[in-house]
Design a protein around this motif. Structure first.
Motif, PDB file in Angstrom:
ATOM      1  N   GLN A 174       0.821  -1.207   0.000  1.00  0.00           N
ATOM      2  CA  GLN A 174       0.000   0.000   0.000  1.00  0.00           C
ATOM      3  C   GLN A 174       0.860   1.263   0.000  1.00  0.00           C
ATOM      4  N   GLN A 189      -5.112  -5.916  -4.745  1.00  0.00           N
ATOM      5  CA  GLN A 189      -5.950  -5.657  -3.581  1.00  0.00           C
ATOM      6  C   GLN A 189      -5.526  -6.583  -2.447  1.00  0.00           C
ATOM      7  N   SER A 231      -5.054 -10.405  -2.871  1.00  0.00           N
ATOM      8  CA  SER A 231      -4.941 -10.727  -4.301  1.00  0.00           C
ATOM      9  C   SER A 231      -3.975 -11.881  -4.480  1.00  0.00           C
TER      10      SER A 231
END
Length: 174
Positions: free
Chosen positions: A127, A142, A145
């Motif tokens: 992130q 995400q 994922s």
């Protein structure tokens, strides 16, 4: 073979060097005794409820792979309790099936896991930088994922990149 539940272990007369997240380590002079307990840890925290036979299963899996790759030098000496030193024989119930004798060696400070999905500390780093352990990953991933391929990650990668871990291993002196 019956294996007693083990969370923490002391062996009177045998010097304990340390207690890790899962293993107890004892000094046997020229060698060490590794004992895999039933402790459960997650995110480097030891949880209160042990899992019966977990240590025995972990020890037997490790023994299998050390024997399978015996052509590669490693620290493994013995896991059959009958081959253990006389001083350990009184502790058969606590040790049989969950312990091994190993050579003393200089540990290499690298711990690696292979992940198939983006989660945990990897997700946090992704992130911030779209990378994990210093390695760029595709954009748009995400939480949880599936990764494009299994991804080796330094277990504590916030302090070391995969490339640094590889360098430590590649330059280790025998």
């Amino acid at each position: 073979m019956a294996v007693a539940l083990q969370s923490f272990l002391d062996l009177p007369g045998i010097t304990k060097l340390r207690s890790g997240k899962v293993r107890e380590v004892f000094d046997l002079g020229e060698t060490l005794l590794f004992v895999a307990t039933d402790r459960l840890s997650a995110f480097d925290v030891i949880l209160p409820d042990p899992i019966p036979r977990k240590g025995a299963v972990l020890n037997q899996l490790s023994t299998f792979w050390f024997r399978r790759f015996s052509k590669i030098d490693n620290h493994f000496v013995a896991a059959n309790f009958n081959d253990f030193p006389e001083a350990l024989q009184p502790f058969r119930l606590q040790l049989a099936g969950r312990s091994m004798i190993v050579r003393k060696a200089r540990p290499l400070p690298v711990e690696c896991v292979v992940r198939g999905y983006l989660a945990g500390s990897g997700w946090k780093e992704y992130q911030e930088s779209q990378s994990v352990c210093g390695e760029k990953l595709p954009s748009g991933l995400q939480l949880a994922s599936q990764l494009p391929e299994p991804w080796p990650m330094n277990h504590h990668c916030s302090s070391r990149t995969n490339r640094q871990g590889i360098w430590i291993l590649a330059t280790a002196k025998r």
